[in-house]
Design a protein around this motif. Sequence first.
Motif, PDB file in Angstrom:
ATOM      1  N   LYS A   1      26.991  16.746  18.364  1.00 36.49           N
ATOM      2  CA  LYS A   1      28.678  17.368  18.668  1.00 36.49           C
ATOM      3  C   LYS A   1      28.866  19.010  18.767  1.00 36.49           C
ATOM      4  O   LYS A   1      30.095  19.604  18.582  1.00 36.49           O
ATOM      5  CB  LYS A   1      29.794  16.613  17.483  1.00 36.49           C
ATOM      6  N   GLY A   2      27.427  19.879  17.979  1.00 39.84           N
ATOM      7  CA  GLY A   2      27.829  21.325  17.976  1.00 39.84           C
ATOM      8  C   GLY A   2      28.690  22.274  19.668  1.00 39.84           C
ATOM      9  O   GLY A   2      29.515  23.169  19.235  1.00 39.84           O
ATOM     10  N   VAL A   3      28.269  22.196  20.112  1.00 36.16           N
ATOM     11  CA  VAL A   3      28.675  22.041  21.685  1.00 36.16           C
ATOM     12  C   VAL A   3      29.842  21.815  21.923  1.00 36.16           C
ATOM     13  O   VAL A   3      31.273  22.597  21.945  1.00 36.16           O
ATOM     14  CB  VAL A   3      27.797  22.124  23.060  1.00 36.16           C
TER      15      VAL A   3
ATOM     16  N   ILE B   1      23.342  29.751  20.907  1.00 37.49           N
ATOM     17  CA  ILE B   1      23.085  29.338  20.113  1.00 37.49           C
ATOM     18  C   ILE B   1      23.187  28.279  19.547  1.00 37.49           C
ATOM     19  O   ILE B   1      22.576  27.788  18.655  1.00 37.49           O
ATOM     20  CB  ILE B   1      24.292  30.508  19.101  1.00 37.49           C
ATOM     21  N   VAL B   2      24.305  27.489  19.669  1.00 38.67           N
ATOM     22  CA  VAL B   2      24.533  25.898  19.474  1.00 38.67           C
ATOM     23  C   VAL B   2      22.862  24.635  19.848  1.00 38.67           C
ATOM     24  O   VAL B   2      22.096  24.171  18.987  1.00 38.67           O
ATOM     25  CB  VAL B   2      25.229  24.981  19.722  1.00 38.67           C
ATOM     26  N   LYS B   3      22.393  25.547  21.186  1.00 35.83           N
ATOM     27  CA  LYS B   3      21.580  24.881  21.401  1.00 35.83           C
ATOM     28  C   LYS B   3      19.988  25.376  20.688  1.00 35.83           C
ATOM     29  O   LYS B   3      19.111  24.210  20.838  1.00 35.83           O
ATOM     30  CB  LYS B   3      21.198  24.950  23.025  1.00 35.83           C
ATOM     31  N   LEU B   4      20.290  25.959  20.243  1.00 34.65           N
ATOM     32  CA  LEU B   4      18.707  26.629  19.694  1.00 34.65           C
ATOM     33  C   LEU B   4      18.618  25.838  18.161  1.00 34.65           C
ATOM     34  O   LEU B   4      17.528  25.177  18.013  1.00 34.65           O
ATOM     35  CB  LEU B   4      19.082  28.306  19.566  1.00 34.65           C
ATOM     36  N   CYS B   5      19.809  25.831  17.814  1.00 36.65           N
ATOM     37  CA  CYS B   5      19.781  25.582  16.332  1.00 36.65           C
ATOM     38  C   CYS B   5      19.330  23.845  16.290  1.00 36.65           C
ATOM     39  O   CYS B   5      19.083  23.568  15.324  1.00 36.65           O
ATOM     40  CB  CYS B   5      21.285  25.532  15.799  1.00 36.65           C
TER      41      CYS B   5
END
Length: 368
Positions: free
Chosen positions: A215-217, A61-65
């Motif tokens: 830094k979402g991941v 999800i983070v990679k998509l966003c």
Amino acid sequence: MFTRTDDKITTAQTVVIISCYMLGSGVLTLPRTLTERVKTADGWISLIVGGLIVLLAGICIVKLCQQYPGKTIYQFVQEIVGSWIGSCLSTLMILYFVAISAFQIRVMAEVTKLYLLEGTPMWVIVMSFMWIGLYLITSGINSMARLFEIILPITIVVLLICMFLSSEIFEIDNIRPVLGEGILPVLRGLRSTVFVFIGYEIMFILPAFMQHPKKGVKAMIIGTSIPLVMYMITYIMVVGALSVDGVVRSTWPTLDLMRSFEITGLLFERFEFFLLVIWIMQIFSTFTITFYAASMGLAQLSKRNIQPIMYGLIPIIFIVALLPKNMNEVFDFGDFIGSVSIYLFGLLPVVLLLITKIFKKGALKEDG
């Protein structure tokens, strides 16, 4: 404005929001729901596997966003799959967040009525918490994050103290043998673990408000690890103290564990009250963030101001929260939400990310 792009949160606040979302009603219900499905004491293995699966989904999800900086899922999904399908998917997500809000507020009201406000009408408790939640979310996501930063450390400390004090009635034989009936019971328990780790889907929204979205991941990994450790400690201690049979017979096994021992000589000899009060705050956190996510979705989908929508969702969540007639129906409602989350937030991010990569959409397209 229906979107407040200036309402930024730090990476640490993102971690706290994820952890508070996941640490909802699960600690109170997890030992029973997981043990019912596994039928052995190997549920802690299901927790580890389920946690890793959820973590992978969250990273996806983070990679998509990150392909659509500054936008939430409600805004960029139409760019990926088109206006009509995107609107349908956004509507499904909004309904999902409304359902989660209603479930959490109902569980919070049930626990409050049973242990603290016996005899108080259910609708009074539900409405009281809802108006407090409305007051909080009208100030934006940063205000919620600051409150969660207070609640989460207190929750962790109180839970660890309670679990440590309950060690006097812990029996190691109650969680043996490990994998005594093979791997199949562990696999049966994965579905239950997905529901207690509900919360990773909030990363469809948070990166748009992060000061450092790259830094979402990292935030996702830390934010998932904290609830995973807390859930594992809780499950092992509850099952080890009450046994598999005892846990299955209890509606709120974690609270029953706190009531099953006394520490004489201390100022407080019973500790379930502290755990109960803290966990009401924790469930309240989950309710507010899902309430906010549903309101934001409607605001961005309709391109309207978010404030009136927040007030408009109050009666809808109230009605849905009071629909289940008893606790069995409440738990069935929770299982249904967990099943929906598997398909809506487990498979969908992978599909959307593949489409984005294949057709070079989002930030990649802009760079080109």
